[in-house]
Design a protein around this motif. Structure first.
Motif, PDB file in Angstrom:
ATOM      1  N   UNK A 149       4.049   9.805  -3.895  1.00 25.35           N
ATOM      2  CA  UNK A 149       4.606   8.505  -4.280  1.00 25.35           C
ATOM      3  C   UNK A 149       4.445   7.453  -3.178  1.00 25.35           C
ATOM      4  N   UNK A 150       3.326   7.517  -2.493  1.00 24.38           N
ATOM      5  CA  UNK A 150       3.068   6.619  -1.368  1.00 24.38           C
ATOM      6  C   UNK A 150       2.557   5.263  -1.859  1.00 24.38           C
ATOM      7  N   UNK A 151       3.081   4.210  -1.260  1.00 25.21           N
ATOM      8  CA  UNK A 151       2.567   2.842  -1.435  1.00 25.21           C
ATOM      9  C   UNK A 151       2.660   2.177  -0.065  1.00 25.21           C
ATOM     10  N   UNK A 152       1.560   2.103   0.629  1.00 30.78           N
ATOM     11  CA  UNK A 152       1.561   1.520   1.979  1.00 30.78           C
ATOM     12  C   UNK A 152       0.724   0.253   1.998  1.00 30.78           C
ATOM     13  N   UNK A 153       1.305  -0.831   2.466  1.00 25.74           N
ATOM     14  CA  UNK A 153       0.568  -2.044   2.783  1.00 25.74           C
ATOM     15  C   UNK A 153       0.539  -2.155   4.301  1.00 25.74           C
ATOM     16  N   UNK A 154      -0.598  -1.864   4.941  1.00 22.75           N
ATOM     17  CA  UNK A 154      -0.639  -1.843   6.406  1.00 22.75           C
ATOM     18  C   UNK A 154      -0.098  -3.103   7.065  1.00 22.75           C
ATOM     19  N   UNK A 155      -0.483  -4.281   6.571  1.00 18.43           N
ATOM     20  CA  UNK A 155      -0.052  -5.521   7.213  1.00 18.43           C
ATOM     21  C   UNK A 155       1.453  -5.735   7.057  1.00 18.43           C
TER      22      UNK A 155
ATOM     23  N   UNK B 243       6.252   8.310   7.722  1.00 13.10           N
ATOM     24  CA  UNK B 243       7.653   8.596   7.403  1.00 13.10           C
ATOM     25  C   UNK B 243       7.893   8.434   5.900  1.00 13.10           C
ATOM     26  N   UNK B 244       8.377   9.470   5.208  1.00 10.67           N
ATOM     27  CA  UNK B 244       8.681   9.354   3.774  1.00 10.67           C
ATOM     28  C   UNK B 244       9.727   8.280   3.471  1.00 10.67           C
ATOM     29  N   UNK B 245      10.539   7.926   4.461  1.00  6.58           N
ATOM     30  CA  UNK B 245      11.523   6.854   4.273  1.00  6.58           C
ATOM     31  C   UNK B 245      10.857   5.490   4.137  1.00  6.58           C
ATOM     32  N   UNK B 246       9.652   5.373   4.688  1.00  8.42           N
ATOM     33  CA  UNK B 246       8.994   4.075   4.817  1.00  8.42           C
ATOM     34  C   UNK B 246       7.822   3.913   3.856  1.00  8.42           C
ATOM     35  N   UNK B 247       7.029   4.968   3.675  1.00 10.86           N
ATOM     36  CA  UNK B 247       5.716   4.803   3.039  1.00 10.86           C
ATOM     37  C   UNK B 247       5.700   4.844   1.517  1.00 10.86           C
ATOM     38  N   UNK B 248       6.854   4.754   0.891  1.00 15.37           N
ATOM     39  CA  UNK B 248       6.880   4.742  -0.573  1.00 15.37           C
ATOM     40  C   UNK B 248       6.949   3.331  -1.157  1.00 15.37           C
ATOM     41  N   UNK B 249       7.104   2.336  -0.294  1.00 12.94           N
ATOM     42  CA  UNK B 249       7.199   0.948  -0.746  1.00 12.94           C
ATOM     43  C   UNK B 249       6.258   0.075   0.070  1.00 12.94           C
ATOM     44  N   UNK B 250       5.491  -0.778  -0.619  1.00 11.76           N
ATOM     45  CA  UNK B 250       4.589  -1.684   0.085  1.00 11.76           C
ATOM     46  C   UNK B 250       5.365  -2.609   1.012  1.00 11.76           C
TER      47      UNK B 250
END
Length: 507
Positions: free
Chosen positions: A153-159, A193-200
């Motif tokens: 369930x990852x959604x990462x926006x690098x910027x 971190x699963x706490x962070x990488x689930x939301x863009x």
């Protein structure tokens, strides 16, 4: 484990990369609305003159070297996407590409500020398209990685991740955002971190707590990762040196206020691409890519709220009224009437100077000229004129202001201003006219010639404006010329007394 956030296929470390990006966009723009034909792309890329193009210089003429431009740039930057039709894939340029890269003065920094915050994982990379069909194939490594992202369930926006990390640093160190910094290690700790990488756009409270864990050595960080952050510096917002990312140094108070405003705008972007979330196999991922949904999402001027677009693209810090309204402001320095030496043109484009905000705020006209010279059509027209001048025995020169200068055998000197087309030829002619008058005055002592002719080089015969030839040639004393399809330089009869010296037969 996430070990890369930016593509190794986007070679953005050089100062000339914004010019390359504008050139690539211009070529893709020639195919907008046409059937996708990879061989046609490659053929057009091979035709670029190394003298005119940063893309074609440094050994970039090998077709195999163009793979990244054709595949990575749409996936990672959203230059274009492919849309299904009854006849096969159709090339569709993004509205942001058209608005900021396909114009007389390509604005790469604004384009990147709109596009990079929208880039996220998972995305539509890794698809190989078959021309004249609606078929595509997803590469195995991309398929596996995308399915792993979906399963977690990852959604990462690098910027946006990096920006929220900087914001978290202001809370942990009680500093301003202009003083905040985050290390590469910390960025990859947050990304994993699963706490962070689930939301863009992750919640600031979670970013703060996880950054604190990272600094205490309690957050898992990859032993090895790809630290490719060069593209960020071309937004003209971020500094990526010394394994740290921070906002660049502001030139003055007005610049600082605008920098913070842009940063806060990025931190407020909550758009997220969710169309892959229910995919369970390669075919379902391919179906989402084929739908064109990713291409329509990855288009800043269409997806982002108008007020955010306004903040990210308008350079209000250049406007004295805006700065004054914000309170006391240190000035960027008085613009000096600097005279730049005329240098002989070489066989390849001149080295691009590093971005210098202080210099640009002191002399905004140089920023406009720099952007204009990113235009591939402008470069190719200069290259044609350069070749013509050399063929009659002249030695073309240039400087930061003047497109081309040459002393013509058997005649005096010429200053050429190149106008390559665009939305309004008349507006370009008006601008070119004022530039020629200014350069004739400012450089008269350097040129040291009693007979200096002024000439606008146009993209074609300007007969679409019925009165313009008599106005320029007779009333204003400005010469005009253009190239025919056969490569011959042409000019109106009204200009012949001076322009005849540019003819082969008179030399």
């Amino acid at each position: 484990m996430i070990t890369d956030l930016f593509s190794h296929k986007i070679h953005s470390s050089g100062e000339d990369w914004p010019d390359k990006l504008a050139e690539i966009a211009a070529i893709f723009g020639e195919f907008d609305g046409q059937l996708y034909d990879r061989e046609a792309f490659e053929a057009r890329l091979q035709k670029i003159s190394p003298r005119a193009s940063y893309l074609a210089s440094n050994g970039r003429m090998d077709v195999s070297k163009f793979r990244d431009e054709i595949s990575a740039y749409p996936a990672y930057l959203g230059l274009y996407f492919l849309e299904q039709s009854a006849y096969g894939w159709i090339v569709r340029l993004g509205a942001t590409t058209k608005k900021f890269l396909l114009r007389e003065d390509p604005d790469v920094a604004s384009f990147l500020r709109l596009q990079l915050p929208l880039f996220q994982y998972p995305n539509a990379m890794g698809a190989a398209y078959t021309g004249s069909t609606n078929r595509l194939r997803l590469q195995a490594n991309t398929r596996d990685r995308t399915l792993e992202f979906i399963s977690k369930k990852i959604h990462i926006s690098p910027v946006r991740l990096i920006s929220m990390g900087l914001k978290a640093d202001t809370h942990l160190r009680n500093c301003s955002i202009l003083e905040a910094a985050i290390s590469y290690d910390e960025i990859f700790g947050l990304a994993n971190s699963p706490d962070i990488n689930k939301d863009a756009l992750p919640k600031i409270e979670k970013v703060i707590s996880n950054l604190q864990l990272a600094r205490a050595g309690q957050l898992e960080i990859p032993e090895r990762y790809e630290s490719r952050f060069h593209t960020l510096k071309h937004t003209e917002m971020y500094d990526t040196r010394n394994s740290l990312i921070r906002l660049r140094r502001a030139v003055n108070d007005a610049d600082a206020l605008q920098l913070v405003k842009r940063f806060e705008a990025i931190c407020s972007i909550d758009a997220q691409f969710n169309a892959f979330d229910h995919c369970r196999n390669s075919q379902e991922i391919e179906n989402v890519i084929a739908s064109g949904e990713w291409g329509r999402y990855f288009d800043g001027v269409k997806i982002l709220p108008a007020e955010i677009v306004e903040i990210l693209v308008n350079d209000a810090a250049f406007e004295p009224g805006w700065a004054a309204a914000q309170g006391p402001t240190s000035q960027p320095g008085t613009a000096t009437a600097e005279i730049y030496p005329l240098k002989e043109r070489t066989g390849r484009p001149a080295a691009v100077k590093p971005y210098d905000r202080k210099r640009e705020m002191a002399d905004p006209e140089l920023t406009k000229i720099k952007r204009q010279r990113r235009n591939l059509a402008h470069k190719e027209l200069i290259d044609k004129m350069d070749g013509w001048l050399r063929s009659i025995g002249a030695t073309p020169k240039e400087n930061d202001h003047i497109d081309l200068f040459a002393k013509i055998p058997n005649d005096g000197s010429f200053i050429f201003e190149i106008k390559s087309g665009g939305d309004s030829l008349l507006e370009q002619i008006r601008k070119g006219l004022s530039q020629l008058y200014e350069y004739q005055y400012r450089y008269k002592s350097l040129i040291n010639d009693d007979h200096v002719s002024l000439c606008l080089v146009l993209p074609g015969d300007p007969r679409s404006i019925p009165w313009i030839t008599e106005y320029l040639c007779k009333d204003r004393g400005i010469n005009i010329c253009w190239f025919e399809e056969d490569g011959k330089l042409m000019w109106p009869e009204l200009c012949s007394p001076e322009m005849k010296f540019l003819d082969f037969q008179s030399n």
